[in-house]
Design an enzyme around this catalytic site. Structure first.
Site, PDB file in Angstrom:
ATOM      1  CB  CYS A   1       6.845  12.393   2.358  1.00 42.46           C
ATOM      2  SG  CYS A   1       6.822  10.486   2.277  1.00 42.46           S
TER       3      CYS A   1
HETATM    4  N1  LIG Z   1       6.524   7.210  -0.819  1.00 48.01           N
HETATM    5  C1  LIG Z   1       7.515   7.608  -0.206  1.00 48.01           C
HETATM    6  O1  LIG Z   1       8.400   8.298  -1.016  1.00 48.01           O
HETATM    7  C2  LIG Z   1       8.003   7.619   1.246  1.00 48.01           C
HETATM    8  C3  LIG Z   1       9.042   7.834   1.701  1.00 48.01           C
HETATM    9  C4  LIG Z   1       9.427   7.902   2.917  1.00 48.01           C
HETATM   10  C5  LIG Z   1       8.447   7.764   4.265  1.00 48.01           C
HETATM   11  N2  LIG Z   1       7.256   7.078   3.624  1.00 48.01           N
HETATM   12  C6  LIG Z   1       6.146   6.824   4.432  1.00 48.01           C
HETATM   13  O2  LIG Z   1       6.146   5.068   4.341  1.00 48.01           O
HETATM   14  C7  LIG Z   1       5.135   4.846   4.538  1.00 48.01           C
HETATM   15  C8  LIG Z   1       4.612   3.762   3.429  1.00 48.01           C
HETATM   16  O3  LIG Z   1       4.346   4.645   2.171  1.00 48.01           O
HETATM   17  P1  LIG Z   1       4.494   3.990   0.723  1.00 48.01           P
HETATM   18  O4  LIG Z   1       4.655   5.287  -0.119  1.00 48.01           O
HETATM   19  O5  LIG Z   1       5.130   2.910   0.632  1.00 48.01           O
HETATM   20  O6  LIG Z   1       2.859   3.682   0.656  1.00 48.01           O
HETATM   21  P2  LIG Z   1       2.330   2.602  -0.626  1.00 48.01           P
HETATM   22  O7  LIG Z   1       0.721   3.160  -0.628  1.00 48.01           O
HETATM   23  O8  LIG Z   1       3.110   2.897  -1.894  1.00 48.01           O
HETATM   24  O9  LIG Z   1       2.282   1.182   0.020  1.00 48.01           O
HETATM   25  C9  LIG Z   1       1.751   0.927   1.213  1.00 48.01           C
HETATM   26  C10 LIG Z   1       1.350  -0.595   0.884  1.00 48.01           C
HETATM   27  O10 LIG Z   1       0.766  -0.994   2.100  1.00 48.01           O
HETATM   28  C11 LIG Z   1      -0.385  -1.803   1.719  1.00 48.01           C
HETATM   29  N3  LIG Z   1      -1.334  -1.945   2.938  1.00 48.01           N
HETATM   30  C12 LIG Z   1      -2.081  -1.118   3.168  1.00 48.01           C
HETATM   31  N4  LIG Z   1      -2.578  -1.668   4.376  1.00 48.01           N
HETATM   32  C13 LIG Z   1      -2.204  -2.803   4.855  1.00 48.01           C
HETATM   33  C14 LIG Z   1      -2.411  -3.815   5.885  1.00 48.01           C
HETATM   34  N5  LIG Z   1      -3.351  -3.576   6.700  1.00 48.01           N
HETATM   35  N6  LIG Z   1      -1.797  -4.782   5.546  1.00 48.01           N
HETATM   36  C15 LIG Z   1      -0.660  -5.050   4.730  1.00 48.01           C
HETATM   37  N7  LIG Z   1      -0.586  -4.329   3.651  1.00 48.01           N
HETATM   38  C16 LIG Z   1      -1.070  -3.142   3.960  1.00 48.01           C
HETATM   39  C17 LIG Z   1      -0.864  -1.269   0.490  1.00 48.01           C
HETATM   40  O11 LIG Z   1      -1.616  -2.326  -0.134  1.00 48.01           O
HETATM   41  C18 LIG Z   1       0.104  -0.762  -0.216  1.00 48.01           C
HETATM   42  O12 LIG Z   1       0.868  -1.793  -0.773  1.00 48.01           O
HETATM   43  C19 LIG Z   1       4.045   6.012   4.759  1.00 48.01           C
HETATM   44  O13 LIG Z   1       4.092   6.214   6.103  1.00 48.01           O
HETATM   45  C20 LIG Z   1       4.874   6.921   3.988  1.00 48.01           C
HETATM   46  O14 LIG Z   1       4.454   8.385   4.739  1.00 48.01           O
HETATM   47  C21 LIG Z   1       6.917   7.071   2.054  1.00 48.01           C
END
Ligand SMILES: NC(=O)c1ccc[n+]([C@@H]2O[C@H](COP(=O)([O-])OP(=O)(O)OC[C@H]3O[C@@H](n4cnc5c(N)ncnc54)[C@H](O)[C@@H]3O)[C@@H](O)[C@H]2O)c1
Length: 439
Positions: free
Chosen positions: A271
């Site tokens: 992030c």
């Molecule tokens: N990780 C954090 O601490 C955090 C905190 C706040 C916000 N975010 C935001 O949340 C969002 C997700 O982040 P995350 O850390 O959970 O990512 P991540 O990579 O851990 O998880 C994303 C998931 O989405 C899946 N995916 C990708 N494309 C897909 C599709 N077309 N259809 C279905 N599934 C699909 C992936 O396989 C994966 O399991 C991002 O925008 C990130 O910036 C993350």
């Protein structure tokens, strides 16, 4: 929308989440715990299989809880988009990384919207949670979804709700972190609020998705800029021969008007290093340069070089040079006690040390193998802490991440030289620390 409202109030709605990673898995678990029947969709088959076996791959989601929800048929995962035809709500939690050029990569959101479009039906609620630039929901998601012929606010609802989870934080979790919610229409906000209020303690409605998108960017830009400031403070204190940490601790005694940030080897995680660039990219379109963001990014991305400089000077003081020195890096994850190396600045530190000819090994209880430039490193006996003999065998030990499991007294007692990028050794009292170099 009366039907949806009724289903949400009686918890007979089927709730789904697209993207079951760090954000999506805790979220769907919370929806399931609150009494909804849930369906998680992910393109990663191994994640789907693991969830359906009741296995958790996210530390913040206890395996026992997940197993019980799967067993009770409250939660199931799928890679088949057809399974989403029967759901009433979809929350999108897919990645929003940067391209190499630091421009937003919203291809994952587009693919997820494609899935949503193919199953969209009247009476559905869609909530985008992925962090993104202001305008994404209205300018990108809305036209995509309305291209089906269905009308927002009348046939379906659309909202943006930024995800604020902090992996590894035991005090603030999905349920207890207030959720900001901005719908495209008042009905959209109301429906999204109804859904999330069932699973999280507090929902804060705002007037539009754009406001909700910008809230997230303000929060993370605030962190990136303040970390940049304190990192520059460390560089300045170094030039002045002052102890940065003593200054920060003393400043933090001010009961108002000061918020403590600490320096480190750079920004990491999914992030903070990424999100501010979504904002600066959007502003570039309006011919405006987001100067604080650019400056903070410049300072923060210089920190691995600063750490390596520190190591080189420290070795030099012992009449050694980087080239050929044996260096052990302790902790490579982007922050303590998490299994996550995404954007970890320690990887840059390792690459730079190797570039200068140092023989680098690492130890991390969470990461057994690490891909670095030109190769792969295997953690030194990563399940147990390094022994006294191991610590003593290196020319320098670099504390990259201050994992709680490390015995800092043993590290101070046994290492020949320590570069401590996190002030982790400050907990050690009554020992000679003249061989410890801090940022
Ligand atoms: N990780 C954090 O601490 C955090 C905190 C706040 C916000 N975010 C935001 O949340 C969002 C997700 O982040 P995350 O850390 O959970 O990512 P991540 O990579 O851990 O998880 C994303 C998931 O989405 C899946 N995916 C990708 N494309 C897909 C599709 N077309 N259809 C279905 N599934 C699909 C992936 O396989 C994966 O399991 C991002 O925008 C990130 O910036 C993350």
């Amino acid at each position: 929308m009366h039907e949806l409202e009724k289903k949400l109030r009686t918890k007979t709605a089927v709730v789904s989440v697209i993207g079951l990673g760090y954000v999506g898995l805790p979220l769907i678990t919370e929806f399931a715990r609150s009494g909804f029947r849930t369906v998680g969709f992910d393109v990663d088959e191994s994640k789907v299989d693991r969830i359906n076996r009741g296995e958790s791959y996210i530390t913040d989601v206890p395996a026992d809880d997940l197993r019980a929800l799967v067993k009770d048929r409250r939660l199931r995962a799928t890679g088949d988009r057809e399974a989403l035809r029967a759901v009433d709500t979809i929350s999108i939690c897919v990645p929003t990384p940067l391209r190499k050029t630091k421009d937003p990569d919203i291809s994952f959101v587009l693919k997820a919207l494609d899935v949503v479009k193919s199953v969209l039906h009247p009476g559905m609620l869609i909530v985008l949670e992925s962090t993104t630039y202001p305008g994404t929901t209205n300018e990108l998601a809305l036209p995509e979804l309305e291209s089906t012929g269905l009308k927002v606010g009348k046939d379906f609802c659309l909202a943006f709700s930024p995800e604020r989870i902090d992996p590894g934080n035991k005090q603030f979790v999905t349920k207890t972190i207030p959720k900001v919610m901005g719908g495209v229409t008042p009905t959209c906000t109301q429906m999204a609020k109804l859904l999330y209020e069932a699973a999280v303690d507090k929902v804060i409605p705002v007037s539009s998705p754009r406001i909700a998108e910008m809230v997230k960017l303000l929060e993370n830009t605030f962190r990136a800029v303040n970390i940049g400031l304190v990192n520059e403070m460390a560089i300045m204190c170094n030039k002045l021969g002052l102890d940065t940490w003593e200054i920060i601790e003393a400043a933090a005694t001010k009961p108002f008007g000061f918020m403590k940030f600490t320096p480190g080897p750079g920004l990491g995680g999914e992030c903070i290093p990424v999100d501010p660039h979504y904002l600066s990219w959007k502003l570039k379109m309006l011919n405006y340069t987001a100067r604080f963001i650019e400056l903070a990014s410049e300072v923060n991305s210089h920190m691995p070089d600063f750490v390596v400089e520190k190591v080189a000077f420290a070795l030099n003081n012992q009449k050694k040079c980087l080239n050929g020195s044996r260096i052990l890096v302790l902790g490579v994850t982007y922050k303590k006690d998490v299994v996550d190396i995404r954007e970890s600045p320690i990887i840059h530190v390792i690459n730079l040390l190797r570039k200068h000819g140092a023989c680098v090994e690492y130890h991390d209880p969470y990461i057994h193998e690490l891909v670095v430039e030109h190769g792969q490193l295997t953690s030194q006996n990563s399940t147990a802490n390094p022994t006294a003999a191991q610590l003593a065998a290196y020319d320098c030990v670099v504390i990259g991440t201050d994992h709680s499991s490390y015995d800092y007294k043993a590290i101070v007692e046994n290492a020949q030289l320590i570069v401590d990028t996190r002030n982790a050794t400050s907990v050690v009292r009554g020992l000679d620390v003249s061989h410890v170099v801090k940022l």
